[in-house]
Design a protein around this motif. Structure first.
Motif, short mmCIF file in Angstrom:
data_model
loop_
_atom_site.label_atom_id
_atom_site.label_comp_id
_atom_site.label_asym_id
_atom_site.label_seq_id
_atom_site.Cartn_x
_atom_site.Cartn_y
_atom_site.Cartn_z
N VAL A 431 0.85 -1.20 0.00
CA VAL A 431 0.00 0.00 0.00
C VAL A 431 0.88 1.24 0.00
CG1 VAL A 431 -1.79 1.28 1.23
CG2 VAL A 431 -1.80 -1.22 1.27
N ALA A 432 0.62 2.17 -0.93
CA ALA A 432 1.28 3.47 -0.94
C ALA A 432 0.23 4.53 -0.62
CB ALA A 432 1.93 3.74 -2.29
N SER A 433 0.38 5.21 0.52
CA SER A 433 -0.64 6.15 0.96
C SER A 433 -0.04 7.13 1.96
CB SER A 433 -1.79 5.39 1.63
OG SER A 433 -2.66 6.26 2.31
N PRO A 434 -0.44 8.41 1.90
CA PRO A 434 0.06 9.39 2.88
C PRO A 434 -0.41 9.10 4.30
CG PRO A 434 -0.90 10.49 0.97
CD PRO A 434 -1.28 9.06 0.89
N ALA A 435 -1.63 8.56 4.42
CA ALA A 435 -2.22 8.29 5.74
C ALA A 435 -2.38 6.79 5.94
CB ALA A 435 -3.58 8.98 5.85
N GLU A 436 -2.39 6.38 7.19
CA GLU A 436 -2.60 4.97 7.50
C GLU A 436 -4.05 4.61 7.21
OE1 GLU A 436 -1.71 1.74 11.07
OE2 GLU A 436 -1.54 3.88 11.46
N LEU A 437 -4.25 3.49 6.51
CA LEU A 437 -5.58 3.05 6.12
C LEU A 437 -6.01 1.87 6.97
CD1 LEU A 437 -5.10 3.17 2.23
CD2 LEU A 437 -5.83 5.01 3.75
N SER A 438 -7.31 1.62 6.99
CA SER A 438 -7.83 0.50 7.80
C SER A 438 -7.30 -0.84 7.31
CB SER A 438 -9.36 0.52 7.75
OG SER A 438 -9.84 0.38 6.42
N LEU A 439 -6.96 -0.95 6.03
CA LEU A 439 -6.50 -2.22 5.49
C LEU A 439 -5.01 -2.46 5.70
CD1 LEU A 439 -4.83 -1.36 2.74
CD2 LEU A 439 -7.09 -1.23 1.76
N ASN A 440 -4.30 -1.48 6.27
CA ASN A 440 -2.86 -1.62 6.43
C ASN A 440 -2.46 -2.82 7.28
OD1 ASN A 440 -2.57 0.62 4.85
ND2 ASN A 440 -1.35 1.79 6.30
N ARG A 441 -3.36 -3.23 8.19
CA ARG A 441 -3.01 -4.38 9.03
C ARG A 441 -2.89 -5.67 8.23
NH1 ARG A 441 -8.67 -5.35 12.38
NH2 ARG A 441 -10.02 -4.42 10.85
N TYR A 442 -3.47 -5.65 7.01
CA TYR A 442 -3.36 -6.82 6.14
C TYR A 442 -2.22 -6.68 5.13
CZ TYR A 442 -7.92 -8.28 7.90
OH TYR A 442 -8.95 -8.67 8.70
N SER A 443 -1.55 -5.55 5.14
CA SER A 443 -0.51 -5.31 4.14
C SER A 443 0.84 -5.86 4.59
CB SER A 443 -0.39 -3.81 3.84
OG SER A 443 0.12 -3.12 4.96
N SER A 809 -4.18 9.36 11.98
CA SER A 809 -3.37 8.84 10.88
C SER A 809 -2.98 9.90 9.85
CB SER A 809 -4.14 7.73 10.16
OG SER A 809 -5.37 8.22 9.64
N LEU A 810 -3.55 11.09 9.91
CA LEU A 810 -3.31 12.10 8.88
C LEU A 810 -1.98 12.82 9.14
CD1 LEU A 810 -5.05 12.97 6.44
CD2 LEU A 810 -5.81 14.91 7.79
N PRO A 811 -1.17 13.04 8.11
CA PRO A 811 0.10 13.76 8.30
C PRO A 811 -0.15 15.21 8.72
CG PRO A 811 0.06 12.63 6.16
CD PRO A 811 -1.33 12.57 6.72
N ASP A 812 0.79 15.77 9.46
CA ASP A 812 0.68 17.17 9.87
C ASP A 812 0.75 18.08 8.65
OD1 ASP A 812 0.71 16.16 12.38
OD2 ASP A 812 2.78 16.73 12.85
N GLY A 813 -0.01 19.17 8.70
CA GLY A 813 0.01 20.14 7.61
C GLY A 813 -0.91 19.81 6.46
N ILE A 814 -1.59 18.66 6.53
CA ILE A 814 -2.50 18.22 5.47
C ILE A 814 -3.93 18.21 6.00
CG2 ILE A 814 -3.13 16.36 3.88
CD1 ILE A 814 -0.47 17.59 3.18
#
Length: 854
Positions: A431-443, A809-814
């Motif tokens: 997974v390539a994403s700026p924020a952590e997603l709910s599916l990341n635990r399966y990645s 999960s959201l990056p700072d400044g975004i």
């Protein structure tokens, strides 16, 4: 292999359980915990059988057949044991009605009603008449419970959207726990405590909304009792009719079963026979169909402007008025905006009407924002032919999956189920994403990438491929040498600072993709929404060629593929979606026919505005004429889903008020304007012309569609793929002291026509309000912002307001906000986007600041 069940000889192929074979052959074995789509559990023990030469009473749901097995399912010993087991189950379940000697005459004499806070018997239960426990009690002829009754006196959970949880009725079958984990991958509920204290619950007894629940309704549909009760039908009678249709609320087109009572919709459920969804749905298809069709915002009468006011009128007067006014505008003076949620037949007629009667090429829809539009634009720029058709099972068969630009458990939940299947079979998910997603635990790998730097990341990964593999692998693919040469300008030492990923992450990504034999690349709006979206897709295209992967552009609206195919038959010389609204603002456009969602047109300089829609919206008060269109449930037609699958849907109820189908409105209007090319009396007549006119529909048979056979859109002959040279570019997204945040816009699918679903449904609003402005916890703390607080977001071009939603999960400044064309003006981000910045597909990222609302 051959087995015998109750003296009946049966041939069996493959690995099957005794219960599966028995069901297939019509042999009834009672069961409450087993379900065809779940792994064997062996919890209720009601499905026990006797097997010759095997001791004990094995549960048939978890016993696999062997050659020569002799099985008995209804011996006196078995029936006695089953009754005792069921009595034990009933001792912890309100059972007075289940064993009542007068229950056959209950409906005739009962005076109670269901509107009670606590269920103590069947007559008070919303599941009465559709309860599996009732069926098993009836089959086993239980007329008394010899064990002491225990009422657990648990609190009924009513704080979450859409359904209540009454675990006093729970029989601990575990179906809800297992479907949430095995099929949906959410694991929002589990068994809590052990022994006699065991109950289904959430971590720390949190509400479902805080436990990762997506409110798909799978637990509700699989529950054998009334423990999980849908709030919207809790006090309704049983339906008197059930019909099937196709859900119009995303690109997959799930088949739904619609329960009706006196021709009014009670509820919608996923169809077990659905070729796409196979008994699963999402929150929108499961709980919102009734609300949107019966919305108080429905337009049910034609209106036209008289004496500066909109007045109700007849269809005859409305159509004559519109026809007369439209005759004054031709060609470049007029444009038509259509909805990608109408049927293929209706979209085809809208195009035909614009071309033949309005004499204009200015026809478009919000299709332009989609990943499909961007990859098509990229293909045209580079002379490529796209291979867009696929089947969902292609995703679940992949050995490696790369996801970029979308949070699919929320945006494309049915596709997520296929990704989950692949992972459960051993596939690696990246997974390539700026924020952590709910599916990341399966990645297997999450690459936390800076927003807007996807092009660099993909290009650097391609360069890593070149440095670590034999060039002899690619000479057969056209364009390899120029592609290789174009990557020379990319310095691998710069990638980490530019993209935010680590060296280890990049190398691990290369390792996963280079080792995979069968890879799937899935991409969404997060990759394509930038001004350089076509370059992002070109970089992904190249990487897919190197990894020998299949590309899957994630669709948006339900008929986006149909819109794409019909649009291929036009010249493409007219104004695109954004240009149409720019022309309306500048005065270059004199008249606009709106048959789809559009931004607020208060500043538009138009002489005539027609709205053909199902729901009242912000532009309603600006219209000169309003033509009420029926919804998908009130007409027939076809959609083309994201796979390229042709899906026929049928009318299930009569239109509300005086609403009419879009095809009928356009046909009647064209006739009044003197065009004899619209003689259509029903959608099948339009389908026949569509098949003759649009090449992609040429292989479609109306007879096959009517029989429900699998039919896909016709694609052009495949050409050899080729690499695309990439061009290094600078990304200029800069914050400043005045505008210290970057706002990322998420194209929201939570709408139907011009109805914003989160403003129609309180439950949807609680799950994902379209007016949320998402901010990191650190930024919220710095600004002393609280959850739900009203704020204003301001850029150099405009402002809008919304409500704070704090995300860890959201990056700072975004910041993140939903992009909805039909959102009310005060809450719409449309005014924030500079008109010069609006390319055909661009939403991009905007420098903004936050102000507290006064």
């Amino acid at each position: 292999m051959k087995i015998t069940i109750d003296g009946k000889k049966i041939e069996v192929e493959g690995k099957r359980t005794v219960l599966e074979v028995a069901r297939e052959k019509g042999i009834y074995i009672p069961s409450l915990c087993d379900h065809p789509r779940l792994a064997p559990f062996g919890g209720c023990r009601l499905c026990i059988v006797e097997i010759k030469e095997k001791g004990g009473f094995p549960p048939s749901c978890s016993t696999f057949v062997e050659n020569g097995m002799e099985i008995k399912t209804k011996t006196p010993r078995l029936q006695k044991l089953r009754r005792e087991i069921l009595e034990l189950i009933l001792s912890e379940h309100p059972n007075a009605c289940l064993i009542c000697s007068e229950k056959e005459k209950c409906d005739e004499y009962k005076s109670t009603i269901r509107k009670v806070g606590e269920v103590t018997g069947c007559v008070l239960c919303s599941n009465n008449g559709r309860c599996e426990l009732q069926d098993v009690v009836e089959t086993l002829k239980i007329d008394k419970v010899r064990f002491p009754s225990v009422y657990r006196n648990l609190e009924v959970k009513k704080g979450d959207p859409f359904f209540d949880r009454d675990y006093n009725l729970c029989i601990l079958c575990g179906r809800c726990v297992r479907v949430c984990q095995e099929l949906r991958g959410a694991a929002a509920v589990s068994f809590v405590y052990r022994g006699s204290q065991a109950v289904v619950g959430t971590v720390l007894d949190l509400p479902l909304i805080e436990s990762g629940c997506q409110f798909c309704g799978a637990c509700l549909d699989i529950c054998p009792t009334g423990s999980l009760a849908e709030r919207g039908i809790r006090y309704e009678d049983l339906p008197d009719e059930r019909v099937k249709t196709i859900c119009p609320l995303c690109s997959m087109g799930c088949e739904l079963k619609i329960d009706l009572k006196k021709k009014k919709i009670l509820s919608s459920k996923p169809s077990d026979e659905g070729a796409v969804n196979q008994g699963q749905a999402c929150v929108k298809g499961r709980f919102l169909i009734k609300d949107l069709i019966q919305s108080p915002r429905r337009i049910i009468k034609p209106l036209f402007r008289m004496n500066k006011e909109l007045e109700e009128t007849s269809w005859e007067e409305a159509l004559d008025f519109v026809a007369q006014r439209l005759r004054k505008f031709k060609g470049k003076e007029i444009a038509l905006v259509a909805s990608p949620q109408v049927s293929c037949e209706e979209y085809f007629l809208l195009h035909k009407f614009a071309s033949e009667e309005l004499k204009t090429e200015n026809v478009d829809s919000s299709y332009r924002f989609s990943p499909l539009a961007v990859i098509d634009e990229m293909a045209q720029e580079n002379g490529l032919e796209l291979d867009l058709n696929f089947e969902l099972k292609d995703i679940s068969r992949a050995k490696a999956l790369f996801l970029i630009g979308e949070d699919i458990p929320k945006s494309h939940p049915i596709i997520w189920l296929e990704v989950l299947k692949a992972v459960q079979r051993g596939a690696k998910l990246m997974v390539a994403s700026p924020a952590e997603l709910s599916l990341n635990r399966y990645s297997s790998l999450w690459l936390k990438i800076k927003p807007g730097t996807e092009f660099y990341f993909l290009s650097f990964l391609s360069k890593l491929f070149l440095q670590n593999e034999q060039e002899a692998n690619h000479p057969r693919i056209e364009g390899f040498d120029s592609f290789k040469s174009s990557l020379g300008e990319f310095d691998l030492s710069q990638v980490f600072e530019m993209t935010g990923i680590t060296r280890e992450g990049l190398e691990e990504a290369f390792g996963l993709l280079s080792e995979a034999e069968d890879a799937a690349f899935l991409f969404g709006m997060g990759l394509t929404q930038y001004p350089w979206g076509t370059r992002n897709v070109a970089a992904l295209w190249n990487l897919a060629l190197q990894a020998q992967a299949q590309l899957f552009p994630l669709g948006l609206e339900n008929n986006l593929r149909g819109v794409f195919e019909i649009g291929q038959n036009s010249s493409g010389q007219g104004l695109n979606f954004n240009q149409i609204f720019q022309a309306a603002l500048s005065g270059d456009l004199k008249a606009l026919y709106l048959a789809g969602p559009a931004p607020y047109l208060k500043k538009a300089n138009l002489e005539f505005l027609v709205i053909q829609d199902s729901f009242v919206n912000e532009n309603f008060k600006l219209a000169d004429a309003v033509l009420p269109a029926s919804t998908f449930a009130e007409t027939d037609g076809t959609f083309i889903n994201g796979e390229g699958r042709v899906q026929k849907f049928n009318k299930i109820i009569d239109p509300l008020g005086d609403a009419k189908p879009d095809w009928w409105i356009i046909s009647q209007l064209a006739r009044r304007m003197g065009n004899r090319g619209f003689p259509f009396k029903n959608p099948p007549e339009i389908t026949k012309e569509l098949i003759k006119t649009i090449p992609g529909f040429s292989n479609i048979s109306c007879a096959e569609l009517g029989k429900g056979q699998k039919v896909f859109i016709q694609e052009k002959a495949k050409k050899e793929r080729s690499f695309i040279p990439v061009k290094y570019m600078d990304i200029n997204y800069k914050k400043s002291k005045k505008y210290p945040f970057l706002l990322s816009l998420d194209y929201s699918l939570d709408y139907y026509r011009s109805l914003v679903l989160s403003q129609e449904s309180k439950g949807m609003k609680a799950i994902r309000d379209s007016r949320w402005i998402k901010i990191s916890s650190e930024d919220a703390e710095k600004l002393n912002l609280e959850e739900g607080e009203s704020i204003v977001i301001e850029s150099s071009s405009g402002k809008f307001k919304g409500f704070v939603k704090i995300l860890e999960s959201l990056p700072d400044g975004i910041l993140r906000a939903s992009f909805l064309l039909s959102e009310d003006a005060d809450f719409s981000v449309n005014g924030l986007i500079p008109s010069g910045f609006q390319e055909s597909h661009s939403l991009g990222m905007l420098p903004v600041k936050i102000k507290r609302e006064k």
